[in-house]
Motif scaffolding. Structure first.
Motif, PDB file in Angstrom:
ATOM      1  N   PRO A  46      76.298  38.543 -60.800  1.00 59.44           N
ATOM      2  CA  PRO A  46      76.980  39.660 -60.151  1.00 59.44           C
ATOM      3  C   PRO A  46      76.694  39.682 -58.652  1.00 59.44           C
ATOM      4  CG  PRO A  46      74.978  40.413 -61.145  1.00 59.44           C
ATOM      5  CD  PRO A  46      75.047  38.947 -61.391  1.00 59.44           C
ATOM      6  N   GLN A  47      77.522  40.357 -57.886  1.00 60.77           N
ATOM      7  CA  GLN A  47      77.334  40.431 -56.443  1.00 60.77           C
ATOM      8  C   GLN A  47      76.866  41.819 -56.001  1.00 60.77           C
ATOM      9  OE1 GLN A  47      77.642  37.671 -54.701  1.00 60.77           O
ATOM     10  NE2 GLN A  47      78.168  36.668 -56.625  1.00 60.77           N
ATOM     11  N   LYS A  48      77.057  42.831 -56.893  1.00 60.26           N
ATOM     12  CA  LYS A  48      76.912  44.230 -56.507  1.00 60.26           C
ATOM     13  C   LYS A  48      75.515  44.630 -56.023  1.00 60.26           C
ATOM     14  CE  LYS A  48      77.427  48.399 -59.277  1.00 60.26           C
ATOM     15  NZ  LYS A  48      77.749  48.847 -60.602  1.00 60.26           N
ATOM     16  N   ASN A  49      75.449  45.309 -54.871  1.00 64.36           N
ATOM     17  CA  ASN A  49      74.247  46.000 -54.420  1.00 64.36           C
ATOM     18  C   ASN A  49      72.951  45.182 -54.545  1.00 64.36           C
ATOM     19  OD1 ASN A  49      72.826  48.091 -53.438  1.00 64.36           O
ATOM     20  ND2 ASN A  49      72.913  49.371 -55.272  1.00 64.36           N
ATOM     21  N   ALA A  50      73.012  43.943 -54.078  1.00 67.03           N
ATOM     22  CA  ALA A  50      71.878  43.034 -54.288  1.00 67.03           C
ATOM     23  C   ALA A  50      70.608  43.505 -53.568  1.00 67.03           C
ATOM     24  CB  ALA A  50      72.255  41.637 -53.841  1.00 67.03           C
ATOM     25  N   ASP A  51      70.749  44.417 -52.577  1.00 67.16           N
ATOM     26  CA  ASP A  51      69.584  44.835 -51.796  1.00 67.16           C
ATOM     27  C   ASP A  51      68.966  46.153 -52.263  1.00 67.16           C
ATOM     28  OD1 ASP A  51      69.939  42.659 -50.207  1.00 67.16           O
ATOM     29  OD2 ASP A  51      71.336  43.706 -48.866  1.00 67.16           O
ATOM     30  N   ALA A 105      66.913  51.357 -66.414  1.00 70.45           N
ATOM     31  CA  ALA A 105      66.231  52.650 -66.274  1.00 70.45           C
ATOM     32  C   ALA A 105      64.908  52.661 -67.051  1.00 70.45           C
ATOM     33  CB  ALA A 105      67.146  53.769 -66.767  1.00 70.45           C
ATOM     34  N   ALA A 106      64.923  52.192 -68.302  1.00 66.33           N
ATOM     35  CA  ALA A 106      63.684  52.191 -69.104  1.00 66.33           C
ATOM     36  C   ALA A 106      62.662  51.216 -68.511  1.00 66.33           C
ATOM     37  CB  ALA A 106      63.987  51.823 -70.555  1.00 66.33           C
ATOM     38  N   MET A 107      63.128  50.125 -67.979  1.00 67.59           N
ATOM     39  CA  MET A 107      62.199  49.135 -67.389  1.00 67.59           C
ATOM     40  C   MET A 107      61.549  49.711 -66.133  1.00 67.59           C
ATOM     41  SD  MET A 107      64.567  45.728 -67.731  1.00 67.59           S
ATOM     42  CE  MET A 107      65.622  45.585 -69.166  1.00 67.59           C
ATOM     43  N   GLU A 108      62.372  50.372 -65.326  1.00 70.50           N
ATOM     44  CA  GLU A 108      61.824  50.954 -64.090  1.00 70.50           C
ATOM     45  C   GLU A 108      60.835  52.071 -64.435  1.00 70.50           C
ATOM     46  OE1 GLU A 108      65.268  51.963 -61.739  1.00 70.50           O
ATOM     47  OE2 GLU A 108      65.621  49.857 -61.242  1.00 70.50           O
ATOM     48  N   ALA A 109      61.163  52.859 -65.466  1.00 70.43           N
ATOM     49  CA  ALA A 109      60.254  53.946 -65.857  1.00 70.43           C
ATOM     50  C   ALA A 109      58.916  53.367 -66.317  1.00 70.43           C
ATOM     51  CB  ALA A 109      60.884  54.791 -66.958  1.00 70.43           C
ATOM     52  N   ALA A 110      58.952  52.284 -67.069  1.00 66.97           N
ATOM     53  CA  ALA A 110      57.704  51.682 -67.570  1.00 66.97           C
ATOM     54  C   ALA A 110      56.857  51.152 -66.404  1.00 66.97           C
ATOM     55  CB  ALA A 110      58.015  50.559 -68.552  1.00 66.97           C
ATOM     56  N   LEU A 111      57.511  50.560 -65.412  1.00 68.73           N
ATOM     57  CA  LEU A 111      56.758  50.045 -64.258  1.00 68.73           C
ATOM     58  C   LEU A 111      56.222  51.198 -63.405  1.00 68.73           C
ATOM     59  CD1 LEU A 111      59.049  47.080 -63.071  1.00 68.73           C
ATOM     60  CD2 LEU A 111      56.782  46.877 -64.116  1.00 68.73           C
ATOM     61  N   THR A 112      57.057  52.213 -63.213  1.00 67.74           N
ATOM     62  CA  THR A 112      56.642  53.338 -62.376  1.00 67.74           C
ATOM     63  C   THR A 112      55.471  54.079 -63.010  1.00 67.74           C
ATOM     64  OG1 THR A 112      58.925  53.517 -61.670  1.00 67.74           O
ATOM     65  CG2 THR A 112      57.533  55.400 -61.176  1.00 67.74           C
ATOM     66  N   SER A 113      55.459  54.161 -64.338  1.00 66.45           N
ATOM     67  CA  SER A 113      54.356  54.860 -65.026  1.00 66.45           C
ATOM     68  C   SER A 113      53.048  54.066 -64.925  1.00 66.45           C
ATOM     69  CB  SER A 113      54.687  55.044 -66.509  1.00 66.45           C
ATOM     70  OG  SER A 113      54.523  53.810 -67.187  1.00 66.45           O
ATOM     71  N   LYS A 114      53.131  52.835 -64.447  1.00 71.85           N
ATOM     72  CA  LYS A 114      51.993  51.918 -64.295  1.00 71.85           C
ATOM     73  C   LYS A 114      51.430  51.441 -65.639  1.00 71.85           C
ATOM     74  CE  LYS A 114      50.871  52.732 -59.580  1.00 71.85           C
ATOM     75  NZ  LYS A 114      52.254  52.462 -59.158  1.00 71.85           N
ATOM     76  N   ALA A 115      52.158  51.704 -66.738  1.00 67.01           N
ATOM     77  CA  ALA A 115      51.692  51.210 -68.039  1.00 67.01           C
ATOM     78  C   ALA A 115      51.753  49.687 -68.090  1.00 67.01           C
ATOM     79  CB  ALA A 115      52.543  51.793 -69.161  1.00 67.01           C
ATOM     80  N   VAL A 116      52.714  49.121 -67.372  1.00 63.83           N
ATOM     81  CA  VAL A 116      52.870  47.662 -67.396  1.00 63.83           C
ATOM     82  C   VAL A 116      53.133  47.139 -65.988  1.00 63.83           C
ATOM     83  CG1 VAL A 116      53.792  47.612 -69.753  1.00 63.83           C
ATOM     84  CG2 VAL A 116      55.371  47.742 -67.846  1.00 63.83           C
ATOM     85  N   ASP A 117      52.896  45.856 -65.810  1.00 62.56           N
ATOM     86  CA  ASP A 117      53.145  45.224 -64.508  1.00 62.56           C
ATOM     87  C   ASP A 117      54.399  44.365 -64.527  1.00 62.56           C
ATOM     88  OD1 ASP A 117      50.548  45.961 -63.163  1.00 62.56           O
ATOM     89  OD2 ASP A 117      49.862  45.029 -65.022  1.00 62.56           O
ATOM     90  N   MET A 118      54.779  43.918 -65.731  1.00 61.95           N
ATOM     91  CA  MET A 118      56.005  43.118 -65.838  1.00 61.95           C
ATOM     92  C   MET A 118      56.737  43.519 -67.112  1.00 61.95           C
ATOM     93  SD  MET A 118      55.192  39.228 -64.628  1.00 61.95           S
ATOM     94  CE  MET A 118      56.836  38.859 -64.068  1.00 61.95           C
ATOM     95  N   SER A 175      70.362  44.473 -59.319  1.00 63.79           N
ATOM     96  CA  SER A 175      71.381  45.005 -58.399  1.00 63.79           C
ATOM     97  C   SER A 175      71.976  46.333 -58.873  1.00 63.79           C
ATOM     98  CB  SER A 175      72.497  43.977 -58.205  1.00 63.79           C
ATOM     99  OG  SER A 175      73.158  43.760 -59.412  1.00 63.79           O
ATOM    100  N   ASP A 176      71.746  46.717 -60.123  1.00 64.19           N
ATOM    101  CA  ASP A 176      72.396  47.928 -60.638  1.00 64.19           C
ATOM    102  C   ASP A 176      71.431  48.696 -61.547  1.00 64.19           C
ATOM    103  OD1 ASP A 176      73.967  49.815 -61.850  1.00 64.19           O
ATOM    104  OD2 ASP A 176      75.379  48.402 -62.769  1.00 64.19           O
ATOM    105  N   GLY A 177      70.965  49.849 -61.059  1.00 62.60           N
ATOM    106  CA  GLY A 177      69.991  50.655 -61.813  1.00 62.60           C
ATOM    107  C   GLY A 177      70.557  51.257 -63.075  1.00 62.60           C
ATOM    108  N   ASN A 178      71.894  51.224 -63.236  1.00 64.19           N
ATOM    109  CA  ASN A 178      72.496  51.758 -64.479  1.00 64.19           C
ATOM    110  C   ASN A 178      72.784  50.662 -65.483  1.00 64.19           C
ATOM    111  OD1 ASN A 178      72.637  54.440 -63.618  1.00 64.19           O
ATOM    112  ND2 ASN A 178      74.391  53.891 -62.310  1.00 64.19           N
TER     113      ASN A 178
END
Ligand SMILES: Cc1cc2nc3c(=O)[nH]c(=O)nc-3n(C[C@H](O)[C@H](O)[C@H](O)COP(=O)(O)O)c2cc1C
Length: 420
Positions: free
Chosen positions: A7-12, A319-332, A351-354
Protein backbone atom coordinates in the motif's frame (compact mmCIF):
# COMPACT_ATOMS: atom_id res chain seq x y z
CA UNK A 1 -5.58 -4.42 -4.67
CA UNK A 2 -4.13 -7.94 -4.64
CA UNK A 3 -2.47 -9.18 -1.47
CA UNK A 4 0.91 -8.92 -3.18
CA UNK A 5 0.70 -5.14 -3.75
CA UNK A 6 2.24 -2.92 -1.08
CA UNK A 7 0.00 0.00 0.00
CA UNK A 8 1.05 3.63 -0.43
CA UNK A 9 -1.26 5.30 2.12
CA UNK A 10 0.10 7.49 4.94
CA UNK A 11 3.50 5.80 5.09
CA UNK A 12 4.82 8.42 7.56
CA UNK A 13 2.23 7.98 10.31
CA UNK A 14 3.66 7.90 13.84
CA UNK A 15 2.93 4.58 15.52
CA UNK A 16 4.56 2.49 18.26
CA UNK A 17 4.70 -0.27 15.65
CA UNK A 18 7.37 1.55 13.68
CA UNK A 19 9.88 2.15 16.50
CA UNK A 20 13.16 0.26 16.24
CA UNK A 21 14.07 -2.16 19.01
CA UNK A 22 17.57 -2.82 20.29
CA UNK A 23 18.43 -6.51 20.81
CA UNK A 24 22.16 -6.28 21.55
CA UNK A 25 24.67 -3.43 21.28
CA UNK A 26 24.82 -2.60 17.57
CA UNK A 27 21.95 -4.95 16.65
CA UNK A 28 18.42 -3.66 16.36
CA UNK A 29 15.18 -4.56 14.60
CA UNK A 30 13.77 -1.78 12.40
CA UNK A 31 10.18 -2.04 13.72
CA UNK A 32 8.02 -4.00 16.17
CA UNK A 33 6.56 -6.56 13.77
CA UNK A 34 7.83 -10.09 14.25
CA UNK A 35 6.97 -12.87 11.83
CA UNK A 36 6.55 -15.91 13.97
CA UNK A 37 7.75 -19.28 12.75
CA UNK A 38 5.55 -21.14 10.30
CA UNK A 39 6.70 -24.52 9.12
CA UNK A 40 6.64 -23.95 5.38
CA UNK A 41 7.13 -27.52 4.15
CA UNK A 42 9.03 -26.10 1.20
CA UNK A 43 12.24 -28.11 1.39
CA UNK A 44 13.16 -30.57 -1.34
CA UNK A 45 13.66 -34.32 -0.94
CA UNK A 46 17.11 -33.73 0.55
CA UNK A 47 15.59 -31.27 3.03
CA UNK A 48 17.37 -28.19 1.72
CA UNK A 49 15.53 -24.95 0.89
CA UNK A 50 13.82 -24.78 -2.51
CA UNK A 51 13.61 -21.69 -4.72
CA UNK A 52 9.98 -21.37 -3.55
CA UNK A 53 11.13 -21.10 0.07
CA UNK A 54 13.69 -18.47 -0.89
CA UNK A 55 11.08 -16.52 -2.88
CA UNK A 56 8.69 -16.63 0.08
CA UNK A 57 11.27 -14.99 2.36
CA UNK A 58 12.18 -12.39 -0.24
CA UNK A 59 8.47 -11.51 -0.44
CA UNK A 60 8.17 -11.23 3.34
CA UNK A 61 11.34 -9.14 3.58
CA UNK A 62 9.89 -6.73 1.00
CA UNK A 63 6.69 -6.67 3.05
CA UNK A 64 8.41 -4.58 5.74
CA UNK A 65 8.32 -6.91 8.78
CA UNK A 66 11.29 -6.17 11.06
CA UNK A 67 12.18 -9.71 12.11
CA UNK A 68 11.41 -12.94 10.26
CA UNK A 69 11.74 -16.19 12.19
CA UNK A 70 12.02 -19.16 9.83
CA UNK A 71 9.72 -22.15 10.11
CA UNK A 72 11.22 -24.81 12.32
CA UNK A 73 14.45 -26.21 10.91
CA UNK A 74 15.18 -29.71 12.15
CA UNK A 75 18.59 -30.47 13.57
CA UNK A 76 18.52 -34.16 12.66
CA UNK A 77 17.17 -35.75 9.45
CA UNK A 78 16.12 -38.89 11.30
CA UNK A 79 13.66 -36.81 13.34
CA UNK A 80 11.33 -34.85 11.05
CA UNK A 81 8.09 -33.32 12.25
CA UNK A 82 6.75 -33.09 8.70
CA UNK A 83 7.85 -34.64 5.41
CA UNK A 84 9.19 -31.48 3.77
CA UNK A 85 10.93 -29.87 6.76
CA UNK A 86 14.22 -28.11 6.17
CA UNK A 87 17.05 -29.96 7.96
CA UNK A 88 20.39 -28.42 8.87
CA UNK A 89 22.79 -31.20 9.77
CA UNK A 90 26.17 -32.49 8.61
CA UNK A 91 24.69 -33.70 5.28
CA UNK A 92 23.07 -30.39 4.26
CA UNK A 93 24.20 -28.49 1.15
CA UNK A 94 25.19 -24.98 2.33
CA UNK A 95 24.65 -22.98 -0.86
CA UNK A 96 20.88 -22.85 -0.69
CA UNK A 97 20.92 -21.90 2.99
CA UNK A 98 23.07 -18.91 2.10
CA UNK A 99 20.54 -17.83 -0.55
CA UNK A 100 17.69 -18.27 1.91
CA UNK A 101 19.43 -16.05 4.49
CA UNK A 102 20.27 -13.47 1.84
CA UNK A 103 16.64 -13.29 0.69
CA UNK A 104 15.47 -12.76 4.26
CA UNK A 105 18.02 -10.00 4.92
CA UNK A 106 16.73 -7.81 2.08
CA UNK A 107 15.30 -4.46 3.09
CA UNK A 108 17.32 -4.39 6.37
CA UNK A 109 15.32 -7.29 7.77
CA UNK A 110 16.48 -9.63 10.51
CA UNK A 111 16.13 -13.35 9.73
CA UNK A 112 16.49 -15.76 12.63
CA UNK A 113 16.53 -19.51 12.17
CA UNK A 114 14.24 -21.49 14.44
CA UNK A 115 15.88 -24.77 15.50
CA UNK A 116 13.80 -27.73 16.58
CA UNK A 117 13.67 -31.42 17.37
CA UNK A 118 10.12 -32.83 17.33
CA UNK A 119 10.63 -35.59 19.92
CA UNK A 120 7.45 -37.69 19.92
CA UNK A 121 5.46 -35.29 17.71
CA UNK A 122 6.36 -37.24 14.56
CA UNK A 123 3.48 -38.83 12.64
CA UNK A 124 3.77 -42.60 12.29
CA UNK A 125 4.25 -42.48 8.53
CA UNK A 126 7.54 -40.63 9.22
CA UNK A 127 8.87 -42.64 12.15
CA UNK A 128 8.02 -46.00 13.66
CA UNK A 129 9.97 -45.24 16.83
CA UNK A 130 10.22 -41.58 17.78
CA UNK A 131 12.26 -40.60 20.84
CA UNK A 132 11.24 -38.57 23.88
CA UNK A 133 12.31 -38.04 27.49
CA UNK A 134 9.99 -40.91 28.50
CA UNK A 135 7.90 -43.56 26.78
CA UNK A 136 4.63 -41.66 27.21
CA UNK A 137 2.34 -41.68 24.16
CA UNK A 138 0.42 -38.67 22.89
CA UNK A 139 -3.23 -38.72 23.93
CA UNK A 140 -6.45 -37.08 22.78
CA UNK A 141 -6.93 -39.51 19.86
CA UNK A 142 -3.42 -38.85 18.50
CA UNK A 143 -2.23 -42.34 19.51
CA UNK A 144 -3.66 -43.53 16.16
CA UNK A 145 -1.34 -41.36 14.08
CA UNK A 146 1.69 -40.93 16.38
CA UNK A 147 3.64 -43.92 17.70
CA UNK A 148 4.53 -44.30 21.34
CA UNK A 149 8.07 -42.95 21.76
CA UNK A 150 11.13 -44.69 23.13
CA UNK A 151 12.96 -43.13 26.10
CA UNK A 152 16.18 -41.35 25.14
CA UNK A 153 19.46 -42.62 26.55
CA UNK A 154 21.93 -40.29 28.25
CA UNK A 155 24.30 -40.50 25.23
CA UNK A 156 21.49 -39.68 22.82
CA UNK A 157 20.53 -36.63 24.89
CA UNK A 158 24.10 -35.35 24.81
CA UNK A 159 24.25 -35.94 21.05
CA UNK A 160 21.04 -33.96 20.43
CA UNK A 161 22.44 -31.04 22.44
CA UNK A 162 25.57 -31.14 20.29
CA UNK A 163 23.44 -31.14 17.12
CA UNK A 164 21.53 -28.03 18.21
CA UNK A 165 24.85 -26.21 18.70
CA UNK A 166 26.27 -27.45 15.39
CA UNK A 167 23.19 -26.27 13.44
CA UNK A 168 23.27 -22.87 15.19
CA UNK A 169 26.92 -22.32 14.28
CA UNK A 170 26.14 -23.22 10.65
CA UNK A 171 23.13 -20.89 10.54
CA UNK A 172 25.33 -18.02 11.70
CA UNK A 173 27.99 -18.91 9.15
CA UNK A 174 25.33 -18.98 6.35
CA UNK A 175 24.17 -15.43 7.11
CA UNK A 176 21.15 -15.84 9.37
CA UNK A 177 21.14 -12.96 11.83
CA UNK A 178 19.92 -14.86 14.91
CA UNK A 179 18.70 -18.17 16.31
CA UNK A 180 15.43 -19.04 17.96
CA UNK A 181 15.26 -22.19 20.09
CA UNK A 182 11.84 -23.87 19.76
CA UNK A 183 10.93 -24.84 23.31
CA UNK A 184 7.16 -24.56 22.83
CA UNK A 185 4.21 -26.44 21.28
CA UNK A 186 4.93 -29.91 22.65
CA UNK A 187 8.19 -30.60 20.80
CA UNK A 188 11.22 -32.26 22.39
CA UNK A 189 12.39 -29.39 24.63
CA UNK A 190 8.81 -28.80 25.79
CA UNK A 191 8.49 -32.56 26.44
CA UNK A 192 11.49 -32.36 28.77
CA UNK A 193 9.92 -29.39 30.59
CA UNK A 194 6.56 -31.10 31.09
CA UNK A 195 6.07 -33.32 34.17
CA UNK A 196 3.37 -35.16 32.19
CA UNK A 197 5.68 -36.06 29.30
CA UNK A 198 8.92 -36.30 31.29
CA UNK A 199 8.74 -39.12 33.87
CA UNK A 200 12.49 -39.63 34.18
CA UNK A 201 14.11 -40.07 37.56
CA UNK A 202 17.66 -39.22 36.51
CA UNK A 203 19.24 -35.74 36.26
CA UNK A 204 16.92 -34.90 33.29
CA UNK A 205 13.60 -35.39 35.06
CA UNK A 206 11.66 -34.82 38.28
CA UNK A 207 12.17 -31.35 39.76
CA UNK A 208 11.84 -28.26 37.56
CA UNK A 209 15.60 -27.79 37.88
CA UNK A 210 16.09 -31.24 36.32
CA UNK A 211 13.37 -30.87 33.66
CA UNK A 212 14.94 -27.55 32.68
CA UNK A 213 18.43 -29.04 32.41
CA UNK A 214 18.01 -30.10 28.76
CA UNK A 215 16.94 -26.60 27.66
CA UNK A 216 19.73 -24.95 29.64
CA UNK A 217 22.29 -27.29 28.11
CA UNK A 218 20.92 -26.63 24.60
CA UNK A 219 21.06 -22.87 25.20
CA UNK A 220 24.53 -22.98 26.68
CA UNK A 221 25.88 -25.15 23.82
CA UNK A 222 24.33 -22.80 21.24
CA UNK A 223 25.71 -19.74 23.03
CA UNK A 224 29.15 -21.35 23.10
CA UNK A 225 28.88 -22.02 19.34
CA UNK A 226 27.68 -18.57 18.20
CA UNK A 227 29.36 -16.31 20.77
CA UNK A 228 27.91 -13.69 23.08
CA UNK A 229 27.34 -11.01 20.41
CA UNK A 230 24.90 -13.03 18.31
CA UNK A 231 21.15 -12.93 19.07
CA UNK A 232 19.68 -16.09 20.56
CA UNK A 233 15.99 -16.14 21.46
CA UNK A 234 13.51 -18.73 22.60
CA UNK A 235 9.87 -19.58 21.98
CA UNK A 236 8.33 -20.85 25.19
CA UNK A 237 4.86 -21.91 26.26
CA UNK A 238 3.12 -19.79 28.86
CA UNK A 239 1.65 -23.20 29.79
CA UNK A 240 0.71 -26.46 28.07
CA UNK A 241 -2.90 -26.14 29.35
CA UNK A 242 -2.79 -29.84 30.10
CA UNK A 243 -3.44 -31.64 33.39
CA UNK A 244 -0.05 -32.34 35.00
CA UNK A 245 1.76 -30.47 32.19
CA UNK A 246 4.14 -27.52 32.12
CA UNK A 247 2.45 -24.83 34.21
CA UNK A 248 2.45 -21.04 34.23
CA UNK A 249 4.56 -21.00 37.43
CA UNK A 250 7.12 -23.32 35.81
CA UNK A 251 7.17 -21.14 32.73
CA UNK A 252 7.86 -17.93 34.71
CA UNK A 253 10.78 -19.58 36.46
CA UNK A 254 12.20 -20.85 33.18
CA UNK A 255 12.05 -17.32 31.71
CA UNK A 256 13.89 -15.83 34.66
CA UNK A 257 16.58 -18.51 34.58
CA UNK A 258 17.14 -18.02 30.86
CA UNK A 259 17.29 -14.27 31.23
CA UNK A 260 19.96 -14.61 33.89
CA UNK A 261 21.92 -16.89 31.55
CA UNK A 262 21.90 -14.30 28.77
CA UNK A 263 19.08 -15.13 26.34
CA UNK A 264 18.26 -12.10 24.17
CA UNK A 265 14.54 -12.40 23.40
CA UNK A 266 11.53 -14.37 24.60
CA UNK A 267 8.52 -15.23 22.44
CA UNK A 268 5.47 -16.42 24.33
CA UNK A 269 3.01 -18.97 23.02
CA UNK A 270 1.16 -21.98 24.47
CA UNK A 271 -0.26 -25.47 23.86
CA UNK A 272 0.82 -28.57 21.98
CA UNK A 273 -0.59 -31.05 19.43
CA UNK A 274 -2.89 -32.55 22.07
CA UNK A 275 -4.27 -29.12 22.90
CA UNK A 276 -3.51 -26.58 20.15
CA UNK A 277 -3.96 -23.35 22.14
CA UNK A 278 -1.24 -21.72 20.02
CA UNK A 279 -3.75 -21.36 17.20
CA UNK A 280 -6.58 -20.25 19.49
CA UNK A 281 -8.21 -23.50 20.69
CA UNK A 282 -10.42 -22.82 23.77
CA UNK A 283 -9.87 -19.06 23.86
CA UNK A 284 -11.81 -17.17 26.55
CA UNK A 285 -14.25 -14.35 25.71
CA UNK A 286 -12.16 -11.81 27.69
CA UNK A 287 -9.12 -12.76 25.58
CA UNK A 288 -10.94 -12.31 22.29
CA UNK A 289 -11.48 -8.60 23.07
CA UNK A 290 -7.73 -8.00 23.32
CA UNK A 291 -7.11 -10.40 20.40
CA UNK A 292 -3.81 -11.86 21.66
CA UNK A 293 -4.28 -15.20 23.46
CA UNK A 294 -1.35 -14.92 25.90
CA UNK A 295 -1.35 -11.24 26.80
CA UNK A 296 -2.32 -11.75 30.47
CA UNK A 297 0.68 -14.01 30.90
CA UNK A 298 2.93 -11.59 28.98
CA UNK A 299 2.01 -8.80 31.39
CA UNK A 300 3.13 -10.90 34.35
CA UNK A 301 6.28 -12.03 32.54
CA UNK A 302 7.13 -8.47 31.48
CA UNK A 303 7.20 -7.37 35.11
CA UNK A 304 10.01 -9.90 35.77
CA UNK A 305 12.03 -9.46 32.57
CA UNK A 306 14.32 -6.78 31.18
CA UNK A 307 14.86 -8.41 27.77
CA UNK A 308 12.50 -8.01 24.77
CA UNK A 309 9.23 -9.94 25.06
CA UNK A 310 7.13 -10.94 22.04
CA UNK A 311 3.67 -12.39 22.27
CA UNK A 312 2.24 -14.40 19.40
CA UNK A 313 -1.23 -15.70 18.69
CA UNK A 314 -4.43 -13.87 17.81
CA UNK A 315 -3.30 -10.34 16.86
CA UNK A 316 -5.35 -9.11 13.89
CA UNK A 317 -5.71 -5.31 14.09
CA UNK A 318 -3.27 -2.39 14.21
CA UNK A 319 -5.30 -0.98 17.11
CA UNK A 320 -4.87 -4.08 19.33
CA UNK A 321 -1.17 -4.29 18.46
CA UNK A 322 -0.59 -0.64 19.29
CA UNK A 323 -2.50 -1.03 22.56
CA UNK A 324 -0.34 -4.01 23.56
CA UNK A 325 2.86 -2.08 22.83
CA UNK A 326 1.64 1.09 24.53
CA UNK A 327 0.70 -0.87 27.67
CA UNK A 328 4.36 -2.03 27.72
CA UNK A 329 3.23 -5.66 28.16
CA UNK A 330 5.20 -6.58 25.05
CA UNK A 331 8.03 -5.18 22.95
CA UNK A 332 7.14 -6.84 19.66
CA UNK A 333 4.02 -8.23 18.01
CA UNK A 334 4.22 -11.82 16.82
CA UNK A 335 2.23 -12.62 13.68
CA UNK A 336 1.94 -15.91 11.83
CA UNK A 337 -1.29 -16.73 9.94
CA UNK A 338 -2.04 -13.11 8.96
CA UNK A 339 1.30 -12.97 7.12
CA UNK A 340 0.48 -16.21 5.31
CA UNK A 341 -2.54 -14.63 3.66
CA UNK A 342 -1.00 -11.19 3.26
CA UNK A 343 2.82 -11.01 3.11
CA UNK A 344 2.60 -7.19 2.83
CA UNK A 345 0.48 -6.82 5.94
CA UNK A 346 3.21 -4.98 7.85
CA UNK A 347 3.24 -2.08 5.36
CA UNK A 348 -0.53 -1.78 5.80
CA UNK A 349 -0.36 -1.86 9.60
CA UNK A 350 2.36 0.76 9.64
CA UNK A 351 0.53 3.09 7.29
CA UNK A 352 -3.06 2.71 8.54
CA UNK A 353 -4.03 2.57 12.23
CA UNK A 354 -7.48 1.21 11.30
CA UNK A 355 -6.13 -1.70 9.33
CA UNK A 356 -7.26 -5.16 10.42
CA UNK A 357 -7.20 -8.54 8.81
CA UNK A 358 -10.10 -10.97 9.09
CA UNK A 359 -9.15 -14.62 8.75
CA UNK A 360 -11.58 -17.20 7.44
CA UNK A 361 -12.95 -19.65 10.05
CA UNK A 362 -11.61 -22.97 8.89
CA UNK A 363 -13.80 -26.03 9.21
CA UNK A 364 -15.12 -28.86 7.10
CA UNK A 365 -18.07 -29.08 9.49
CA UNK A 366 -16.52 -32.27 10.97
CA UNK A 367 -14.44 -31.13 13.97
CA UNK A 368 -12.62 -34.47 14.38
CA UNK A 369 -11.54 -34.37 10.73
CA UNK A 370 -10.36 -30.75 11.10
CA UNK A 371 -8.30 -31.79 14.15
CA UNK A 372 -6.79 -34.93 12.62
CA UNK A 373 -5.92 -33.15 9.35
CA UNK A 374 -4.47 -30.25 11.41
CA UNK A 375 -6.50 -27.96 9.20
CA UNK A 376 -5.41 -24.84 11.10
CA UNK A 377 -1.84 -25.52 10.00
CA UNK A 378 -2.11 -27.29 6.65
CA UNK A 379 -4.46 -24.71 5.08
CA UNK A 380 -1.86 -22.02 5.84
CA UNK A 381 1.04 -24.11 4.57
CA UNK A 382 -0.83 -24.32 1.29
CA UNK A 383 -1.01 -20.51 1.23
CA UNK A 384 2.77 -20.33 1.81
CA UNK A 385 3.33 -22.67 -1.14
CA UNK A 386 1.26 -20.34 -3.34
CA UNK A 387 3.27 -17.26 -2.34
CA UNK A 388 6.51 -19.19 -2.76
CA UNK A 389 5.59 -20.04 -6.33
CA UNK A 390 4.81 -16.40 -7.13
CA UNK A 391 1.01 -16.64 -6.89
CA UNK A 392 -1.12 -14.51 -4.59
CA UNK A 393 -2.45 -16.17 -1.43
CA UNK A 394 -6.03 -17.43 -1.72
CA UNK A 395 -7.81 -16.37 1.48
CA UNK A 396 -11.10 -17.95 0.32
CA UNK A 397 -9.70 -21.42 -0.35
CA UNK A 398 -12.18 -23.93 1.04
CA UNK A 399 -11.41 -26.11 4.05
CA UNK A 400 -12.44 -29.21 2.11
CA UNK A 401 -10.04 -28.45 -0.75
CA UNK A 402 -7.27 -28.12 1.83
CA UNK A 403 -8.08 -31.36 3.69
CA UNK A 404 -8.29 -33.35 0.44
CA UNK A 405 -4.94 -31.95 -0.66
CA UNK A 406 -3.38 -32.89 2.69
CA UNK A 407 -4.80 -36.42 2.63
CA UNK A 408 -3.59 -36.92 -0.95
CA UNK A 409 -0.04 -35.84 -0.11
CA UNK A 410 0.07 -37.96 3.07
CA UNK A 411 -1.14 -41.08 1.17
CA UNK A 412 1.40 -40.46 -1.58
CA UNK A 413 4.19 -40.16 0.96
CA UNK A 414 3.21 -43.30 2.87
CA UNK A 415 3.07 -45.14 -0.46
CA UNK A 416 6.52 -43.85 -1.49
CA UNK A 417 7.96 -44.82 1.88
CA UNK A 418 6.52 -48.33 1.69
CA UNK A 419 8.15 -48.76 -1.73
CA UNK A 420 11.49 -47.24 -0.64
C1 LIG B 1 1.22 -23.17 8.99
C2 LIG B 1 1.73 -22.98 10.38
C3 LIG B 1 2.96 -23.50 10.71
C4 LIG B 1 3.50 -23.25 11.98
N1 LIG B 1 4.76 -23.70 12.25
C5 LIG B 1 5.37 -23.30 13.39
C6 LIG B 1 6.74 -23.57 13.59
O1 LIG B 1 7.43 -24.15 12.75
N2 LIG B 1 7.28 -23.16 14.76
C7 LIG B 1 6.57 -22.47 15.70
O2 LIG B 1 7.12 -22.08 16.72
N3 LIG B 1 5.27 -22.19 15.53
C8 LIG B 1 4.66 -22.57 14.39
N4 LIG B 1 3.36 -22.21 14.17
C9 LIG B 1 2.65 -21.41 15.19
C10 LIG B 1 2.78 -19.92 14.89
O3 LIG B 1 4.12 -19.48 15.00
C11 LIG B 1 1.93 -19.07 15.88
O4 LIG B 1 2.41 -19.33 17.18
C12 LIG B 1 0.44 -19.37 15.79
O5 LIG B 1 0.01 -19.52 14.44
C13 LIG B 1 -0.38 -18.25 16.42
O6 LIG B 1 -0.12 -16.99 15.83
P1 LIG B 1 -1.16 -16.31 14.78
O7 LIG B 1 -2.48 -16.18 15.49
O8 LIG B 1 -0.54 -14.98 14.47
O9 LIG B 1 -1.26 -17.22 13.62
C14 LIG B 1 2.76 -22.49 12.94
C15 LIG B 1 1.49 -22.03 12.61
C16 LIG B 1 0.98 -22.26 11.35
C17 LIG B 1 -0.37 -21.69 10.99
Amino acid sequence: MTNSTPPQKNADRVTPLSRPLSILPGISVKNRLFKSAMSEQLADRNHVPTKELIHLYRTWAKGGTGLLVTGNVMIDRTALGEPRNVVLDEESDPSLFRKWAEAGRQNSTQIWMQLNHPGKQIPNFLSTEPVAPSAVPLGNGLEKTFNCPRELTQDEIVNIIRKFAWSAAQAKEFGFTGIQIHAAHGYLINQFLSPHHNRRNDQWGGTLENRLRFLREVYSAIRGAVGKDFPVGIKLNSADFQKGGFSEEDSMQVLQTLQSEGINLIEISGGNYENPSMVGANVRESTIKREAYFLDYAEKARARLQIPVVVTGGFRSAAAMEAALTSKAVDMIGLARPLAVDPHLTHKLLSDGNHKIALKKLTTGIPSLDFMAMLDVTWYEQQLARIGSGKPAKPNMSAWASVLKTLASVSLLSFQRRRA
